[in-house]
Write an enzyme that holds these catalytic residues in place. Structure first.
Site, PDB file in Angstrom:
ATOM      1  N   TYR A  64      79.982  13.926  36.688  1.00 47.79           N
ATOM      2  CA  TYR A  64      78.749  14.321  35.989  1.00 47.79           C
ATOM      3  C   TYR A  64      78.213  13.189  35.112  1.00 47.79           C
ATOM      4  O   TYR A  64      76.993  13.062  34.955  1.00 47.79           O
ATOM      5  CB  TYR A  64      78.978  15.621  35.192  1.00 47.79           C
ATOM      6  CG  TYR A  64      79.049  16.805  36.140  1.00 47.79           C
ATOM      7  CD1 TYR A  64      77.882  17.339  36.668  1.00 47.79           C
ATOM      8  CD2 TYR A  64      80.270  17.317  36.563  1.00 47.79           C
ATOM      9  CE1 TYR A  64      77.935  18.380  37.589  1.00 47.79           C
ATOM     10  CE2 TYR A  64      80.325  18.366  37.469  1.00 47.79           C
ATOM     11  CZ  TYR A  64      79.149  18.889  37.986  1.00 47.79           C
ATOM     12  OH  TYR A  64      79.189  19.910  38.908  1.00 47.79           O
ATOM     13  N   HIS A  78      71.324  27.002  36.737  1.00 47.49           N
ATOM     14  CA  HIS A  78      72.621  26.336  36.953  1.00 47.49           C
ATOM     15  C   HIS A  78      72.904  25.283  35.892  1.00 47.49           C
ATOM     16  O   HIS A  78      73.746  24.407  36.097  1.00 47.49           O
ATOM     17  CB  HIS A  78      72.672  25.718  38.358  1.00 47.49           C
ATOM     18  CG  HIS A  78      72.750  26.749  39.459  1.00 47.49           C
ATOM     19  ND1 HIS A  78      72.522  26.459  40.788  1.00 47.49           N
ATOM     20  CD2 HIS A  78      73.046  28.073  39.416  1.00 47.49           C
ATOM     21  CE1 HIS A  78      72.666  27.560  41.521  1.00 47.49           C
ATOM     22  NE2 HIS A  78      72.975  28.551  40.709  1.00 47.49           N
ATOM     23  N   CYS A  80      80.280  23.241  24.316  1.00 46.11           N
ATOM     24  CA  CYS A  80      81.553  23.176  23.596  1.00 46.11           C
ATOM     25  C   CYS A  80      82.434  24.367  23.963  1.00 46.11           C
ATOM     26  O   CYS A  80      82.010  25.519  23.870  1.00 46.11           O
ATOM     27  CB  CYS A  80      81.265  23.169  22.091  1.00 46.11           C
ATOM     28  SG  CYS A  80      82.765  23.130  21.104  1.00 46.11           S
ATOM     29  N   ASN A 124      59.604  23.936  52.347  1.00 49.12           N
ATOM     30  CA  ASN A 124      60.883  23.225  52.509  1.00 49.12           C
ATOM     31  C   ASN A 124      60.748  22.210  53.640  1.00 49.12           C
ATOM     32  O   ASN A 124      59.794  22.240  54.418  1.00 49.12           O
ATOM     33  CB  ASN A 124      61.992  24.240  52.829  1.00 49.12           C
ATOM     34  CG  ASN A 124      63.370  23.762  52.415  1.00 49.12           C
ATOM     35  OD1 ASN A 124      63.508  23.026  51.446  1.00 49.12           O
ATOM     36  ND2 ASN A 124      64.398  24.147  53.156  1.00 49.12           N
ATOM     37  N   LEU A 125      61.716  21.319  53.718  1.00 52.33           N
ATOM     38  CA  LEU A 125      61.699  20.332  54.791  1.00 52.33           C
ATOM     39  C   LEU A 125      61.918  21.004  56.146  1.00 52.33           C
ATOM     40  O   LEU A 125      61.355  20.593  57.158  1.00 52.33           O
ATOM     41  CB  LEU A 125      62.798  19.297  54.528  1.00 52.33           C
ATOM     42  CG  LEU A 125      62.711  17.971  55.249  1.00 52.33           C
ATOM     43  CD1 LEU A 125      61.390  17.267  54.962  1.00 52.33           C
ATOM     44  CD2 LEU A 125      63.871  17.067  54.820  1.00 52.33           C
ATOM     45  N   ALA A 160      58.478  17.828  50.210  1.00 51.17           N
ATOM     46  CA  ALA A 160      57.892  18.518  49.056  1.00 51.17           C
ATOM     47  C   ALA A 160      56.762  17.708  48.425  1.00 51.17           C
ATOM     48  O   ALA A 160      55.756  18.279  47.999  1.00 51.17           O
ATOM     49  CB  ALA A 160      58.984  18.799  48.028  1.00 51.17           C
TER      50      ALA A 160
HETATM   51  C1  BJW Z   1      63.796  19.056  51.151  1.00 50.82           C
HETATM   52  C2  BJW Z   1      63.613  17.677  51.031  1.00 50.82           C
HETATM   53  C3  BJW Z   1      62.318  17.233  50.720  1.00 50.82           C
HETATM   54  C4  BJW Z   1      65.660  18.024  51.521  1.00 50.82           C
HETATM   55  N1  BJW Z   1      61.343  18.129  50.554  1.00 50.82           N
HETATM   56  N2  BJW Z   1      62.811  19.933  50.994  1.00 50.82           N
HETATM   57  C5  BJW Z   1      80.270  34.895  49.773  1.00 50.82           C
HETATM   58  C6  BJW Z   1      79.046  35.507  49.984  1.00 50.82           C
HETATM   59  C7  BJW Z   1      78.064  35.487  48.989  1.00 50.82           C
HETATM   60  C8  BJW Z   1      78.288  34.844  47.780  1.00 50.82           C
HETATM   61  C9  BJW Z   1      79.510  34.244  47.586  1.00 50.82           C
HETATM   62  C10 BJW Z   1      80.485  34.264  48.567  1.00 50.82           C
HETATM   63  N3  BJW Z   1      81.559  33.568  48.106  1.00 50.82           N
HETATM   64  C11 BJW Z   1      81.262  33.103  46.861  1.00 50.82           C
HETATM   65  C12 BJW Z   1      80.033  33.498  46.537  1.00 50.82           C
HETATM   66  C13 BJW Z   1      79.318  33.183  45.293  1.00 50.82           C
HETATM   67  C14 BJW Z   1      78.927  31.729  45.202  1.00 50.82           C
HETATM   68  C15 BJW Z   1      78.185  31.334  46.453  1.00 50.82           C
HETATM   69  O1  BJW Z   1      76.995  31.556  46.612  1.00 50.82           O
HETATM   70  N4  BJW Z   1      78.852  30.684  47.402  1.00 50.82           N
HETATM   71  C16 BJW Z   1      78.208  30.329  48.663  1.00 50.82           C
HETATM   72  C17 BJW Z   1      78.622  28.927  49.052  1.00 50.82           C
HETATM   73  C18 BJW Z   1      78.511  31.381  49.694  1.00 50.82           C
HETATM   74  N5  BJW Z   1      78.062  31.639  44.030  1.00 50.82           N
HETATM   75  C19 BJW Z   1      78.553  31.456  42.821  1.00 50.82           C
HETATM   76  O2  BJW Z   1      79.728  31.280  42.605  1.00 50.82           O
HETATM   77  C20 BJW Z   1      77.559  31.533  41.686  1.00 50.82           C
HETATM   78  N6  BJW Z   1      77.986  32.480  40.737  1.00 50.82           N
HETATM   79  C21 BJW Z   1      78.078  33.787  41.036  1.00 50.82           C
HETATM   80  O3  BJW Z   1      77.820  34.249  42.127  1.00 50.82           O
HETATM   81  O4  BJW Z   1      78.490  34.544  39.960  1.00 50.82           O
HETATM   82  C22 BJW Z   1      78.727  35.927  40.161  1.00 50.82           C
HETATM   83  C23 BJW Z   1      77.601  36.750  39.622  1.00 50.82           C
HETATM   84  C24 BJW Z   1      76.307  36.519  40.036  1.00 50.82           C
HETATM   85  C25 BJW Z   1      75.284  37.302  39.560  1.00 50.82           C
HETATM   86  C26 BJW Z   1      75.550  38.304  38.688  1.00 50.82           C
HETATM   87  C27 BJW Z   1      76.871  38.531  38.257  1.00 50.82           C
HETATM   88  C28 BJW Z   1      77.874  37.748  38.746  1.00 50.82           C
HETATM   89  C29 BJW Z   1      77.454  30.185  40.987  1.00 50.82           C
HETATM   90  C30 BJW Z   1      76.859  29.152  41.858  1.00 50.82           C
HETATM   91  C31 BJW Z   1      76.860  27.798  41.147  1.00 50.82           C
HETATM   92  C32 BJW Z   1      76.306  26.714  42.021  1.00 50.82           C
HETATM   93  N7  BJW Z   1      76.526  25.468  41.410  1.00 50.82           N
HETATM   94  C33 BJW Z   1      75.995  24.276  42.044  1.00 50.82           C
HETATM   95  C34 BJW Z   1      76.505  23.068  41.265  1.00 50.82           C
HETATM   96  C35 BJW Z   1      75.750  22.996  39.921  1.00 50.82           C
HETATM   97  C36 BJW Z   1      76.073  21.776  39.143  1.00 50.82           C
HETATM   98  C37 BJW Z   1      75.806  20.510  39.891  1.00 50.82           C
HETATM   99  O5  BJW Z   1      74.629  20.163  40.157  1.00 50.82           O
HETATM  100  O6  BJW Z   1      76.784  19.837  40.204  1.00 50.82           O
HETATM  101  O7  BJW Z   1      74.574  24.316  42.075  1.00 50.82           O
HETATM  102  S1  BJW Z   1      76.430  24.146  43.773  1.00 50.82           S
HETATM  103  C38 BJW Z   1      74.900  23.407  44.274  1.00 50.82           C
HETATM  104  O8  BJW Z   1      74.216  24.310  45.204  1.00 50.82           O
HETATM  105  C39 BJW Z   1      74.034  23.352  43.003  1.00 50.82           C
HETATM  106  C40 BJW Z   1      72.703  23.800  43.533  1.00 50.82           C
HETATM  107  O9  BJW Z   1      71.896  24.278  42.468  1.00 50.82           O
HETATM  108  C41 BJW Z   1      73.062  24.850  44.550  1.00 50.82           C
HETATM  109  C42 BJW Z   1      71.977  25.131  45.564  1.00 50.82           C
HETATM  110  O10 BJW Z   1      71.728  23.993  46.353  1.00 50.82           O
HETATM  111  P1  BJW Z   1      70.245  23.650  46.832  1.00 50.82           P
HETATM  112  O11 BJW Z   1      69.422  23.328  45.640  1.00 50.82           O
HETATM  113  O12 BJW Z   1      69.734  24.716  47.705  1.00 50.82           O
HETATM  114  O13 BJW Z   1      70.471  22.265  47.621  1.00 50.82           O
HETATM  115  P2  BJW Z   1      70.902  22.070  49.156  1.00 50.82           P
HETATM  116  O14 BJW Z   1      71.389  20.689  49.289  1.00 50.82           O
HETATM  117  O15 BJW Z   1      71.790  23.134  49.631  1.00 50.82           O
HETATM  118  O16 BJW Z   1      69.525  22.247  49.948  1.00 50.82           O
HETATM  119  C43 BJW Z   1      68.474  21.320  49.816  1.00 50.82           C
HETATM  120  C44 BJW Z   1      67.299  21.795  50.648  1.00 50.82           C
HETATM  121  O17 BJW Z   1      66.214  20.927  50.420  1.00 50.82           O
HETATM  122  C45 BJW Z   1      67.569  21.792  52.163  1.00 50.82           C
HETATM  123  O18 BJW Z   1      67.094  22.999  52.725  1.00 50.82           O
HETATM  124  C46 BJW Z   1      66.736  20.621  52.681  1.00 50.82           C
HETATM  125  O19 BJW Z   1      66.191  20.829  53.966  1.00 50.82           O
HETATM  126  C47 BJW Z   1      65.631  20.555  51.655  1.00 50.82           C
HETATM  127  N8  BJW Z   1      65.043  19.225  51.460  1.00 50.82           N
HETATM  128  N9  BJW Z   1      64.743  17.030  51.263  1.00 50.82           N
HETATM  129  C48 BJW Z   1      61.553  19.425  50.702  1.00 50.82           C
HETATM  130  N10 BJW Z   1      61.984  15.892  50.600  1.00 50.82           N
END
Ligand code: BJW
Length: 236
Positions: A56, A109, A117, A203-204, A221
């Site tokens: 980070y 997130h 802390c 989205n892409l 985007a």
């Molecule tokens: C472009 C482009 C361009 C490229 N123009 N587009 C089984 C089933 C369902 C859920 C779960 C499960 N097992 C576990 C879970 C829960 C889990 C989860 O979802 N897991 C999945 C993998 C299945 N979720 C959690 O644990 C979350 N918490 C939770 O559920 O708590 C319980 C609860 C919820 C609600 C109420 C009560 C209780 C927490 C999730 C935390 C995610 N953290 C991260 C890291 C954050 C810190 C860091 O940055 O390091 O967050 S993981 C990472 O993924 C980051 C992102 O915010 C997140 C989403 O990713 P994102 O933004 O979609 O990026 P990409 O790379 O996936 O996609 C990019 C897109 O852009 C692509 O489509 C490209 O095509 C496009 N693109 N260039 C336009 N130029």
């Protein structure tokens, strides 16, 4: 284009890709270079705090080398010029929406430029590396800071406000997110179940939940978001 009163925009890593920040799941993305289990879970931090802080710290430093792109700027323009209430719910931990001029931004997130802390629970603005001995600006405890980000298995931030926003919106737009991570991936179906909002994916490429949206536009985007915002503002 019809007129909307409550616009909610969900953004993901794709909106920042053209600024030079890596996405997570694309080819060459962060999860190709790092294992989630090593850097993005509470267990990883407990096992290897220095390795996780390093991951980070490097990303926090990199933020100072990048700038908002045309998509961030278009969303800031929408908020400034539209009669509608515009709220951005971002999954991104970068600060590019704010630096482009958006004011109404929820970071579900967390934020790279904050440290939390483990002693007092407060999240404070943090620009530099978090060192093993860094002290909390709020309570003074040393060596108890972690990145203010939401790891897998942790509960995302602002969920009550997000729930209200999803219930009240009449336009829901999802930009640059793969739809792979919950609960954000479920927002579009939550909105669709209420039946009052128009839903659009920008989205892409089609996301995992692309079939839930009424409308979709595909491309970088930085190109498609300004065009979409122009249509919203001019009504054409
Ligand atoms: C472009 C482009 C361009 C490229 N123009 N587009 C089984 C089933 C369902 C859920 C779960 C499960 N097992 C576990 C879970 C829960 C889990 C989860 O979802 N897991 C999945 C993998 C299945 N979720 C959690 O644990 C979350 N918490 C939770 O559920 O708590 C319980 C609860 C919820 C609600 C109420 C009560 C209780 C927490 C999730 C935390 C995610 N953290 C991260 C890291 C954050 C810190 C860091 O940055 O390091 O967050 S993981 C990472 O993924 C980051 C992102 O915010 C997140 C989403 O990713 P994102 O933004 O979609 O990026 P990409 O790379 O996936 O996609 C990019 C897109 O852009 C692509 O489509 C490209 O095509 C496009 N693109 N260039 C336009 N130029």
């Amino acid at each position: 284009m019809r007129k909307f009163e409550e616009i909610v925009i969900l953004t993901g890593a794709g909106i920042s890709a053209e600024s030079g920040l890596s996405t997570f799941r694309d080819a060459g993305g962060l999860w190709e270079k790092h294992r989630i289990e090593d850097v993005a879970t509470p267990e990883a931090f407990a096992r290897d705090p220095e390795g996780v802080q390093k991951f980070y710290n490097l990303r926090r430093r990199h933020l100072d080398e990048v700038a908002p792109n045309a998509a961030h700027r278009a969303l800031a323009r929408l908020e400034a010029e539209s009669d509608s209430r515009v709220t951005i719910i971002t999954q991104n931990v970068d600060d590019l929406h704010e630096r482009a001029g958006s004011r109404n931004v929820l970071h579900m997130h967390g934020e790279l430029k904050k440290a939390r802390c483990l002693e007092c629970g407060r999240a404070s603005r943090w620009e530099d590396d978090i060192e093993p001995t860094s002290a909390c600006p709020a309570c003074g405890a040393a060596g108890r800071l972690r990145p203010h980000v939401v790891w897998f298995g942790e509960i995302p931030l602002e969920l009550d406000r997000i729930d209200r926003l999803l219930g009240a919106c009449d336009l829901f737009v999802s930009i640059g997110t793969s739809g792979a991570v919950y609960p954000a991936a479920g927002f579009v179906s939550q909105v669709r179940a209420l039946g009052r909002a128009h839903t659009v994916e920008l989205n892409l490429e089609p996301s995992a939940g692309s079939h839930f949206f009424h409308e979709a536009r595909y491309g970088p985007a930085g190109t498609i978001v300004p065009l979409f915002v122009e249509e919203l503002l001019t009504g054409r």
